[in-house]
Design a protein around this motif. Sequence first.
Motif, short mmCIF file in Angstrom:
data_model
loop_
_atom_site.label_atom_id
_atom_site.label_comp_id
_atom_site.label_asym_id
_atom_site.label_seq_id
_atom_site.Cartn_x
_atom_site.Cartn_y
_atom_site.Cartn_z
N HIS A 33 0.88 -1.05 0.07
CA HIS A 33 -0.03 -0.14 0.08
C HIS A 33 0.80 1.27 -0.09
O HIS A 33 0.01 2.28 0.11
CB HIS A 33 -0.99 0.05 1.09
CG HIS A 33 -2.12 -0.89 0.98
ND1 HIS A 33 -2.01 -2.10 1.03
CD2 HIS A 33 -3.45 -0.59 0.86
CE1 HIS A 33 -3.21 -2.94 0.89
NE2 HIS A 33 -4.11 -1.77 0.88
N LEU A 46 -1.07 -0.73 -4.52
CA LEU A 46 -1.83 0.37 -4.69
C LEU A 46 -1.65 1.27 -5.89
O LEU A 46 -2.50 1.64 -6.45
CB LEU A 46 -2.19 1.14 -3.38
CG LEU A 46 -3.34 2.09 -3.03
CD1 LEU A 46 -4.65 1.28 -3.09
CD2 LEU A 46 -3.21 2.97 -1.91
N GLU A 72 -8.27 1.51 -2.83
CA GLU A 72 -8.28 0.04 -2.16
C GLU A 72 -9.49 -0.78 -2.96
O GLU A 72 -9.23 -2.33 -3.15
CB GLU A 72 -8.85 0.42 -0.75
CG GLU A 72 -8.95 -1.19 0.11
CD GLU A 72 -7.96 -1.64 0.68
OE1 GLU A 72 -8.01 -2.46 1.59
OE2 GLU A 72 -6.86 -1.22 0.22
#
Length: 236
Positions: A177, A201, A225
């Motif tokens: 992420h 991400l 997300e």
Amino acid sequence: MTPRNAREPAPAVWITRADPGASETAARAAALGFLPRVLPLLETVDLPVDPGLLAGDGPLAFTSANGVRAFVRLSPRRSGRVYVVGAATAAAARAAGFPDVIEGAGDVEALAGRILADPPVGEVLHASAREPAGDLVGRLASAGRPARIVALYAARDTCPAAPDLEAALASPFILVHSPRAGRRLAGLLAGASARPFVMGLSRACLAPLEGLDLAGLAAPDSPLETDLLNLLASRR
């Protein structure tokens, strides 16, 4: 005939992000039929901040849910317009009690464009990490919009136990992420025999992993997300 998913075990996915976001991602991955392994490579810590730096009634900007959570721990303010980078940060801001939340399209550049398209009154305060993912204040300042940044939290490396790390590295899929987590993961994979498929991400999250012998690298078109999890679902 027995359905494919009934006879095959759920594939494991290593979730490298910090809590509380990691637990939310794990629940969504499990709902998609994956076995989530939560082992954060980073954790967030609050920085010492003079609360006076957060005073005022001008617009606020948040580029992460962690920024929202850090702000509400330091300031009682819940009024005024709030600009946020995307859906997860918007949800955190509304849950914290901010009534006027304007949501961006998922990255810092899009958030800057949203602010500049309908300029608010007053100086924009970006409540941020010590190492923000993008230069929101610089982008606004270059367009003549008064803005300043206050770093409220920082990310630091975790020290996973060896057995936990070994199990995580055996996962066929890994979610990343942040670029910093990507750098940490690259260091771990460089000395391992594992060849997972890594999804980030954004492409920036995966840049440190390019050149490694992996099953694959992929990122969604938008740094959201939901799009990342849709990408994971496509590998099922």
